[in-house]
Design an enzyme around this catalytic site. Structure first.
Site, PDB file in Angstrom:
ATOM      1  N   GLU A  59       0.817  -1.213   0.000  1.00 48.28           N
ATOM      2  CA  GLU A  59       0.000   0.000   0.000  1.00 48.28           C
ATOM      3  C   GLU A  59       0.856   1.269   0.000  1.00 48.28           C
ATOM      4  O   GLU A  59       0.520   2.250  -0.662  1.00 48.28           O
ATOM      5  CB  GLU A  59      -0.952  -0.016   1.212  1.00 48.28           C
ATOM      6  CG  GLU A  59      -2.120   0.948   1.054  1.00 48.28           C
ATOM      7  CD  GLU A  59      -3.292   0.641   1.996  1.00 48.28           C
ATOM      8  OE1 GLU A  59      -3.514  -0.545   2.309  1.00 48.28           O
ATOM      9  OE2 GLU A  59      -3.963   1.585   2.404  1.00 48.28           O
TER      10      GLU A  59
ATOM     11  N   GLU B 142       2.042   1.655  -3.489  1.00 50.29           N
ATOM     12  CA  GLU B 142       0.912   2.052  -4.336  1.00 50.29           C
ATOM     13  C   GLU B 142       0.618   3.538  -4.134  1.00 50.29           C
ATOM     14  O   GLU B 142       0.402   4.286  -5.087  1.00 50.29           O
ATOM     15  CB  GLU B 142      -0.326   1.218  -3.962  1.00 50.29           C
ATOM     16  CG  GLU B 142      -1.557   1.543  -4.787  1.00 50.29           C
ATOM     17  CD  GLU B 142      -2.802   0.800  -4.295  1.00 50.29           C
ATOM     18  OE1 GLU B 142      -2.826   0.362  -3.130  1.00 50.29           O
ATOM     19  OE2 GLU B 142      -3.750   0.677  -5.088  1.00 50.29           O
TER      20      GLU B 142
ATOM     21  N   CYS C  70      -8.340  -1.914   4.255  1.00 54.88           N
ATOM     22  CA  CYS C  70      -8.258  -3.020   5.219  1.00 54.88           C
ATOM     23  C   CYS C  70      -9.602  -3.352   5.839  1.00 54.88           C
ATOM     24  O   CYS C  70      -9.833  -4.469   6.279  1.00 54.88           O
ATOM     25  CB  CYS C  70      -7.316  -2.683   6.360  1.00 54.88           C
ATOM     26  SG  CYS C  70      -5.819  -1.932   5.824  1.00 54.88           S
TER      27      CYS C  70
ATOM     28  N   LYS D  62     -15.471  -9.348   8.511  1.00 57.13           N
ATOM     29  CA  LYS D  62     -14.471 -10.223   7.900  1.00 57.13           C
ATOM     30  C   LYS D  62     -15.102 -11.543   7.451  1.00 57.13           C
ATOM     31  O   LYS D  62     -14.606 -12.195   6.538  1.00 57.13           O
ATOM     32  CB  LYS D  62     -13.331 -10.507   8.877  1.00 57.13           C
ATOM     33  CG  LYS D  62     -12.439  -9.308   9.151  1.00 57.13           C
ATOM     34  CD  LYS D  62     -11.456  -9.050   8.019  1.00 57.13           C
ATOM     35  CE  LYS D  62     -10.663  -7.771   8.266  1.00 57.13           C
ATOM     36  NZ  LYS D  62      -9.932  -7.323   7.076  1.00 57.13           N
TER      37      LYS D  62
END
Lengths: 584, 164
Positions: free
Chosen positions: A279, A282, A299, A359
């Protein structure tokens, strides 16, 4: 100094917003079902907190501002009888399958019923129909037969997430807290954050459990079960095992997980480090090209789902990095059979332990489905579910001896561990980005303004002449404001970190029930900051296992191979039942 | 769950919303206008209003719509029957009249519109026609001094008229 007299004793107060808080701050207590310190909106629905105010009669203390000289009594015979009647009325309408209830032991109605010696009286009519249980969501189960209409879930959904998926329908004895028109949660814009389950005083909203399935895998001689656990699990699970909030159980978790039968134990902190590698690079590449800024962190699965459902036109801002859970899932299925003897693609089962109910939904994303039809992660357990398993196995955490995680894929840096608290992802990313941009070693790794549990933090940084502005928010209500800012062209920051739960993952919907007590939240956050402090490495790129992974397999961050394995795509998931309001 | 039987023209709802400046505090007035338009509040309309108005959600608007008896979430029938259950009508036997209508129209608990869409039933408080108690109103026409047999005849007449 202002004072009120509680049960004959002078009690000083300062800025308490209601008499209830003053009562509790002075060692007294009154029962509450609907009151939640963390929610702003006054409610006063349950009437359990009634007190007798001299000259004013009975008042709900949760709704009563303290006034100097006020004289109150909290436990008169009259009040006791009223509370008992309230409980009798609630219980008459309550599904009392307590032994089979997920919330048993944590249920506030059960607790007060015992305290007030409430017996089924038969005096009051009971609910005529058994309402259907909504199991449509991957994350939570809603059983209206246990609802006491305290409205905490309705308020949490509105105040934290601004979604108002749940609302009150009908009136009087027909009232229900439910999604529009009694729809199932899976048909709504629910993002699976689980804050409604975390705040529910009874068993009306609970976590969808996979404990049984995981036990079966653990006892199946033909499978090899691999586990990972998220940063914030280590500092919260102790609360259900007889330990103080914030106690860091990392090493004991490694050994306890092995004890109950997991074959390999990894740490999601390792893949949090990996996420930062991807990340941060990126982000720097977007900065260089000046495109798709601000970058949104990816996340938090509730946040990702929120964007897909409500703002699909903003998906280009979202980092293409998989979440740490998903990255670890890919790593496990890809590399464990190569590194560990006896593990094959056929016998490998991957379980993750998360503070988060969303999740469970993330694991089922089509993007994470493998060619053979299985998913990268086979089962997701919340912190609560794992604690139950430990208790079933009879583990005494005060006596367990700690061990190390399996290596490779078990070492982590302090940057990885602070992922569990709001601001942690940004702080971890900056630690790496700074060194990449400047080529110098960052000496003071703690970025204090990024810490703390405020809902909104804006931090300006100077990377050796390169100015950077990062915005950090928790709760989707705040995130929605950022989206508005960006759409109106008023956003002057280059990175936006969003965690959907108030305070971040430490306060996730799957964490031990804390009724969202702000103090417990702070203790958990401190546990993670301490873990960072004592870490051998503080920056993700210093983690030797991360270096090795790149050297042997991935080449460099954002390489083709890294993209294949660690990045993902997003898509418009607007519900058919909702009308797109974006286009005029 | 409520089902819509009509196509919703959202631009008409937009006009109503605009005329109230999307004010959260005007929600009830807005719902009244929308109900005037469709004779009831279709679920799509509720969802649309909830999404359009800032600070409200479909579930919250649904909550308001189901709280007040004045709002109907079911399409009204071709013939709207209002049964008065005010004090005078009540003591003169409106309960029996109501029960007879429900039986005749086969309306189970919680259903207020017949499956063929021909009749809908609404219970109202005082119509101001106490001298005629118990009274019912069918599409604006007052029928005085009702009995279970009388309402049965009225319904039969309307059904045979429809079958022509």
């Amino acid at each position: 100094m202002s004072k009120i007299i509680i049960n004959g004793r002078e009690c000083e107060y300062t800025n308490e917003k209601n008499v209830l808080e003053v009562i509790r701050n002075h060692g007294f207590n009154v029962p509450t079902l609907c009151y939640r310190k963390d929610l702003i909106k006054d409610f006063g629905a349950c009437r359990m907190c009634l007190v007798e105010v001299e000259g004013k009669g009975l008042q709900a203390s949760c709704n009563l501002p303290p006034r100097d000289g006020m004289v109150i009594k909290t436990h008169t015979e009259k009040i006791r009888k009223i509370r008992k009647t309230i409980l009798e009325l609630l219980i008459a309408n309550h599904d009392r399958e307590c032994t089979a209830c997920e919330k048993s032991g944590n249920c506030e109605l059960q607790k007060y019923a015992l305290e007030y010696d409430v017996q089924p009286t038969g005096k009051y009519l009971t609910r005529e129909v058994h309402l259907p249980i909504d199991k449509s969501s991957p994350a939570i189960v809603r059983d209206a037969n246990k609802c006491v209409l305290c409205g905490a879930c309705v308020r949490a959904c509105e105040e934290y997430q601004g979604l108002e998926v749940l609302g009150f329908a009908n009136r009087g004895s027909q009232t229900l807290a439910q999604p529009i028109a009694g729809k199932q949660l899976a048909q709504t814009e629910c993002v699976n954050c689980g804050q409604c389950a975390a705040i529910c005083p009874v068993g009306a909203i609970t976590i969808k459990s996979q404990v049984e399935q995981v036990w079966r895998e653990l006892h199946n001689p033909n499978t090899k079960v691999v586990v990972q656990f998220a940063p914030s699990v280590r500092v919260a699970i102790g609360e259900m095992l007889g330990l103080e909030p914030g106690t860091n159980l990392t090493d004991k978790l490694y050994s306890a997980l092995r004890f109950i039968g997991f074959d390999l134990v990894f740490d999601t902190n390792f893949s949090a480090d990996l996420t930062i590698m991807e990340e941060a690079h990126e982000f720097l590449s977007r900065l260089e090209k000046g495109e798709n800024l601000p970058l949104f962190t990816s996340c938090c699965p509730a946040w990702v789902r929120f964007l897909e459902l409500k703002h699909p036109d903003m998906l280009n801002h979202l980092s293409s990095c998989k979440s740490p859970q998903a990255m670890m899932g890919s790593i496990i299925k890809e590399f464990v059979p190569k590194y560990y003897e006896g593990f094959t693609h056929e016998n490998l089962v991957s379980v993750s332990i998360m503070p988060c109910t969303a999740k469970k939904g993330e694991a089922l994303r089509e993007e994470f489905k493998r060619a053979d039809g299985t998913y990268d992660i086979d089962y997701v357990l919340t912190t609560q579910e794992l604690a139950k398993m430990f208790n079933t196995a009879g583990l005494n955490f005060k006596k367990i001896v700690g061990e190390k995680a399996d290596s490779p894929f078990g070492k982590y840096s302090g940057a990885g561990t602070i992922f569990g608290v709001s601001g942690g992802v940004a702080e971890a990313a900056v630690r790496t980005a700074y060194e990449v941009v400047t080529g110098e070693t960052l000496k003071d790794v703690v970025i204090t303004p990024m810490r703390g549990l405020d809902r909104v933090k804006t931090v300006e940084l100077d990377l050796k002449g390169k100015k950077l502005k990062v915005k950090i928010v928790n709760t989707l209500k705040e995130a929605e404001k950022c989206i508005k800012e960006i759409k109106e062209g008023k956003a002057d920051y280059q990175m936006l970190e969003v965690m959907a739960c108030p305070g971040g993952c430490i306060n996730g919907g799957g964490q031990p029930i804390s009724c969202n007590e702000p103090i417990i939240r702070e203790q958990r956050a401190q546990g993670l900051y301490d873990d960072d402090e004592k870490g051998q490495w503080r920056k993700s790129h210093e983690n030797p296992e991360i270096k090795e992974l790149y050297a042997k397999h991935l080449d460099r961050p954002n390489s083709h191979k890294a993209h294949e394995l660690l990045h993902t795509t997003y898509s418009n998931k607007r519900k058919d039942c909702y009308i797109s309001v974006g286009e005029e | 769950m409520i089902k819509s039987t009509i196509d919703i023209d959202f631009s008409k709802i937009d006009d109503i919303l605009k005329s109230y400046n999307y004010e959260k505090s005007s929600l009830i007035a807005i719902l009244q206008k929308v109900q005037e338009l469709y004779k009831y509040l279709p679920e799509e309309a509720i969802t649309y209003i909830g999404e359009r108005m800032e600070g409200l959600s479909p579930a919250t608007v649904y909550g308001v719509a189901t709280f007040y008896a004045q709002f109907s979430l079911e399409p009204k029938g071709k013939y709207e029957i209002k049964v008065c259950d005010g004090t005078a009508c009540h003591v003169r036997g409106s309960s029996g009249v109501l029960a007879a209508i429900k039986e005749k129209l086969n309306l189970e608990k919680g259903k207020f519109t017949t499956a063929d869409g021909l009749f809908s039933l609404e219970i109202v408080s005082c119509l101001g026609a106490c001298g005629l108690a118990p009274a019912i109103v069918v599409n604006g026409t007052v029928h005085p001094q009702m009995t279970p047999d009388a309402v049965s005849t009225i319904i039969d007449t309307l059904v045979s008229k429809e079958r022509g």
